[in-house]
Write an enzyme that holds these catalytic residues in place. Sequence first.
Site, short mmCIF file in Angstrom:
data_model
loop_
_atom_site.label_atom_id
_atom_site.label_comp_id
_atom_site.label_asym_id
_atom_site.label_seq_id
_atom_site.Cartn_x
_atom_site.Cartn_y
_atom_site.Cartn_z
N LYS A 141 1.09 -1.23 -0.13
CA LYS A 141 -0.06 0.20 0.25
C LYS A 141 0.76 1.32 -0.32
O LYS A 141 1.21 2.37 -0.75
CB LYS A 141 -0.78 0.45 0.99
N THR A 142 1.45 0.97 0.25
CA THR A 142 2.45 1.93 0.82
C THR A 142 3.84 2.62 -0.51
O THR A 142 3.53 3.43 -1.27
CB THR A 142 3.68 2.66 1.99
N ASP B 197 -1.45 6.95 5.68
CA ASP B 197 -2.00 5.56 6.77
C ASP B 197 -2.45 5.53 7.70
O ASP B 197 -2.45 6.31 8.51
CB ASP B 197 -0.03 5.04 7.06
N THR C 141 -6.13 -0.92 6.98
CA THR C 141 -5.89 -2.34 7.12
C THR C 141 -7.77 -3.20 7.76
O THR C 141 -7.50 -4.32 7.87
CB THR C 141 -4.61 -2.91 8.24
N ARG D 174 6.14 -7.78 1.63
CA ARG D 174 7.06 -7.77 2.95
C ARG D 174 7.89 -8.82 3.71
O ARG D 174 8.49 -8.37 4.37
CB ARG D 174 6.12 -6.65 3.89
#
Length: 335
Positions: A69-70, A114, A163, A222
């Site tokens: 997402k980032t 975020d 999330t 990640r």
Amino acid sequence: MSAPMSGELSPQALPTEVSYEGALRPGSLSEFVGQEKVREQLGLLLGAAQIDGRTPDHILLAGPPGLGKTTLSMIVATELGVPLQQTSGPAIQHAGDLAAVLSALTPGEVLFIDEIHRMARSAEEMLYLAMEDFKVDIMVGKGAGATSVPLELAPFTLVGATTRAGLLPNPLRDRFGFTAHLEYYATSELEGVLSRAAGLLDFPLHDAGVVEIAGRSRGTPRIANRLLRRVRDYTLVHGTQPDERSVRAALSLYDVDEHGLDRLDREVLRIIVERFAGGPVGLSTLAASVGEEAETIESVVEPFLMRAGLIARSPRGRIATSLGWAHLGMAPPAH
């Protein structure tokens, strides 16, 4: 200048731990591996805005942690050729915090928030007006003499990441022109992520090693990149070849088993099976038994164990499935 030795960082990759993730981030939609539909949707949204010469609609990126997402928010700004301003929901606890961020934006800039579902309610209400009309109302003075002064904002694109999309209030969710739901990665997609990362690090990981790491990465890039770093550390320290054997030895050292379960995952599963005969077990009881926060169990451990088919949820609590018993090398009770 001589070429880097095997296992050393290439000139394109920065050597510090802090910069590791940034060095491996893709810089464009074409470099981004996986999430094909989301990439196509974003490309269409951004392309149409550029053709029209307008600011793109606001974008909401929803999905589990670690799926990009980032990175996608950075790519949005890069594709548009505009600056990116980053903040987070927990950092915006007052309407004044948000007003300060919004008033500093330049025309066309991308604002990334975020964990947007964790913003204060007063800030959320201010954000409604800012997203829709590009203005906010600032209260000047106190008490009976307080007045509301409208402040015009430069047009901007908000990219929100969450999330927990279900925690967003409907008025805020409705103001996003596009919502992207990021899904867990297939093993083949993670192999692409790892191959790209290994190339950037000039780390000649064998194909079998790539497959081994991808299968233990829980569908999350990640985690895949983190495990790759640990394998690289192992080969550097032990002077071994970056092959399947080294991968297995390194991940065994860090308690990551062949299905991607780590120490906490196995402890949760073990508690359900051994201490509570397979369940059902309530969340608070389970969290206390393993010595972790209930939120960690619910948001990190439980989704993966359920997706792997090792536990299930019932109205009375968490239950170990037959696969969960088998993973621990045990057979469930006859009943």
